[in-house]
Enzyme design. Structure first.
Site, short mmCIF file in Angstrom:
data_model
loop_
_atom_site.label_atom_id
_atom_site.label_comp_id
_atom_site.label_asym_id
_atom_site.label_seq_id
_atom_site.Cartn_x
_atom_site.Cartn_y
_atom_site.Cartn_z
N PRO A 124 11.15 -10.02 32.10
CA PRO A 124 12.53 -10.42 31.82
C PRO A 124 12.84 -10.38 30.33
CG PRO A 124 11.17 -12.35 32.20
CD PRO A 124 10.27 -11.15 32.37
N CYS A 174 36.46 1.53 11.57
CA CYS A 174 37.58 2.46 11.70
C CYS A 174 37.54 3.29 12.97
CB CYS A 174 37.63 3.34 10.47
SG CYS A 174 37.80 2.32 9.01
N TYR A 199 20.23 -8.00 23.35
CA TYR A 199 20.87 -6.71 23.09
C TYR A 199 22.03 -6.85 22.10
CZ TYR A 199 18.02 -5.87 27.18
OH TYR A 199 16.96 -5.82 28.05
N1 LLP Z 1 11.56 -3.71 31.61
C1 LLP Z 1 11.99 -2.46 31.37
C2 LLP Z 1 11.12 -1.33 31.66
C3 LLP Z 1 13.30 -2.28 30.87
O1 LLP Z 1 13.73 -1.03 30.64
C4 LLP Z 1 14.13 -3.39 30.61
C5 LLP Z 1 15.48 -3.21 30.07
C6 LLP Z 1 13.61 -4.69 30.86
C7 LLP Z 1 12.31 -4.79 31.37
C8 LLP Z 1 14.38 -5.93 30.59
O2 LLP Z 1 15.52 -6.04 31.39
P1 LLP Z 1 16.40 -7.38 31.34
O3 LLP Z 1 15.57 -8.47 31.95
O4 LLP Z 1 16.71 -7.67 29.92
O5 LLP Z 1 17.60 -7.06 32.13
N2 LLP Z 1 21.44 -2.72 26.25
C9 LLP Z 1 21.80 -3.08 27.61
C10 LLP Z 1 20.59 -3.46 28.44
C11 LLP Z 1 19.52 -2.39 28.48
C12 LLP Z 1 18.33 -2.76 29.32
C13 LLP Z 1 17.23 -1.78 29.13
N3 LLP Z 1 16.02 -2.07 29.82
C14 LLP Z 1 22.84 -4.19 27.57
O6 LLP Z 1 23.21 -4.62 26.47
O7 LLP Z 1 23.32 -4.64 28.60
#
Ligand code: LLP
Length: 421
Positions: free
Chosen positions: A276, A346, A375
């Site tokens: 997570p 801009c 993020y």
């Molecule tokens: N494991 C892997 C292999 C991942 O690619 C990701 C996120 C995670 C774990 C963690 O996922 P989470 O628990 O945070 O949902 N920039 C985007 C989110 C990109 C997520 C990429 N991978 C945003 O701001 O919503």
């Protein structure tokens, strides 16, 4: 639940007024709460407590060393996706045997570095990567522990740009080909199969896609074991969503997620890993900004802030919603006015919210973007030569700058004008 609350009319991070931090470090800045980080990590620990498990925090969500140190000290492992993140995890004191290495494009250099300095497992995403890792490890006389990342072809029902488990996505190997690729892996030198991995997407607000994917993973695990592979651990990825608005969102809780995981894998005699990111750090951070101007437009009014899309790109990139609240608590029943809330960059994409009802605000007032811990800072850039903004950690009544704002001189000193010009 988080630790950003109004007290005596002023928004606080734990016991520190955010306005006090603003007076010290200037705006804009990110502020994180140690107590919220800790609380969210513990929710996962509790949810998985009946299972043999390791929570590998997804470093990409927020990779500040202070955040990694807090989580590492609570017992977290880390999920990294680059040599840079690997180095951050190690610099924060996390041992190699608690670090998993994910990502579709690991270079041989990254593999070598991780093998040299210690790694729990590589989550391998393709056959070419499998061969590259085998070669690198065998040349070093090392053994690389691996899980294959499987693509279950399940739609996570999230934003298009962050769904990763459909067959058209670049991630993992097709689950239908898993047996064949595991057989290859078992034959290659320098590799040791230890398990299997999945990550179907981010900001999931429903458990059904997890259930569909995990059921496929459990079935496959039985098959792979029957084929003679040692599947001793399953990495279930990250992705559990968070509420971005205070009112109407109720994504599943870690405890409900944990119950699902237990139901599917509880009797399988396997170690569970999860990755997570957002749920741990998302609501543990805010972005504080100042109103520079209130501008009357044609039929709409603009709140122009000193924070911009380069500081928090999620609204521009995903159309994401962040609650934006004043640091001074609005008086009950105060009139509200609809504003387009924008930054100084801009391009029109530099818009955080359209027609957002806000309490009365004037130039100089401070506001906080909620749910900005994940993020946020990690996706920032220096577009428009805007310095990366500072990050601050609060713990109780203390605060510390955990990344300072660079000076313009420092920024400019990174460029070099060639001799010939
Ligand atoms: N494991 C892997 C292999 C991942 O690619 C990701 C996120 C995670 C774990 C963690 O996922 P989470 O628990 O945070 O949902 N920039 C985007 C989110 C990109 C997520 C990429 N991978 C945003 O701001 O919503």
């Amino acid at each position: 639940m988080d630790h950003f609350i109004y007290r005596d009319g002023a928004l606080h991070a734990e016991d520190v007024a955010l306005a006090e931090i603003a007076a010290n470090v200037g705006t804009p800045f990110y502020c994180y709460s140690d107590a919220t980080l800790t609380r969210h990590f513990r929710l996962f620990q509790e949810a998985l407590s009946p299972l043999d498990h390791l929570i590998c925090y997804a470093v990409k969500a927020n990779s500040n060393l202070a955040v990694l140190r807090t989580l590492g000290a609570l017992g977290a492992g880390m999920d990294v996706v680059s040599g840079g993140e690997y180095r951050r995890a190690r610099a924060a004191g996390v041992p190699g045997e608690k670090i998993v290495f994910s990502g579709v494009g690991k270079t041989r250099e990254e593999m070598r570095h991780a093998l040299e300095h210690g790694i729990r497992q590589f989550n391998v995403e393709s056959e070419p990567e499998l061969h590259a890792l085998s070669e690198v490890a065998a040349t070093m006389g090392a053994t690389a522990p691996i899980c294959l990342r499987l693509n279950p072809d399940v739609d996570a029902k999230t934003h298009e740009k962050i769904a990763t488990g459909r067959k058209e996505d670049k991630f993992g190997v097709p689950i239908a080909r898993a047996r064949e690729i595991y057989a290859q892996a078992a034959r290659l030198p320098g590799l040791q199969v230890v398990g299997a991995d999945m990550h179907i997407g981010s900001q999931l607000t429903d458990l059904a896609p997890f259930e569909a994917a995990y059921t496929k993973l459990a079935d496959l695990t039985r098959t792979l074991r029957a084929d003679g592979h040692q599947i001793t651990r399953l990495d279930l990825g990250g992705g559990l969503g968070i509420p971005y608005t205070r009112s109407n969102e109720t994504p599943p809780l870690p405890l409900e997620y944990g119950a699902l995981v237990q139901r599917i894998f509880g009797e399988m005699d396997v170690e569970i890993e999860i990755e997570p990111g957002r749920l741990i750090v998302g609501n543990a951070g805010v972005l504080v900004a100042q109103v520079i101007y209130v501008k009357e437009g044609e039929g709409r009014d603009f709140l122009i802030l000193d924070a911009a899309m380069n500081d928090l790109i999620r609204p521009a990139m995903y159309g994401a919603h962040h609650d934006i609240v004043p640091l001074r608590e609005p008086v009950a029943g105060a009139p509200s006015q609809a504003f387009d809330i924008v930054g100084p960059v801009c391009e029109s994409g530099d818009t955080f919210a359209r027609a957002r009802p806000m309490p009365p605000l004037a130039a100089g007032d401070l506001v906080a973007f909620r749910s900005a811990g994940a993020y946020g800072a990690v996706m920032a850039s220096e577009y428009n030569t805007r310095p990366l903004i500072p990050e601050v950690m609060v713990k109780g009544d203390q605060f510390a700058v955990i990344r300072a704002r660079p000076t313009f001189d420092e920024m400019l000193a990174r460029d070099t004008i060639p001799q010939w010009s």
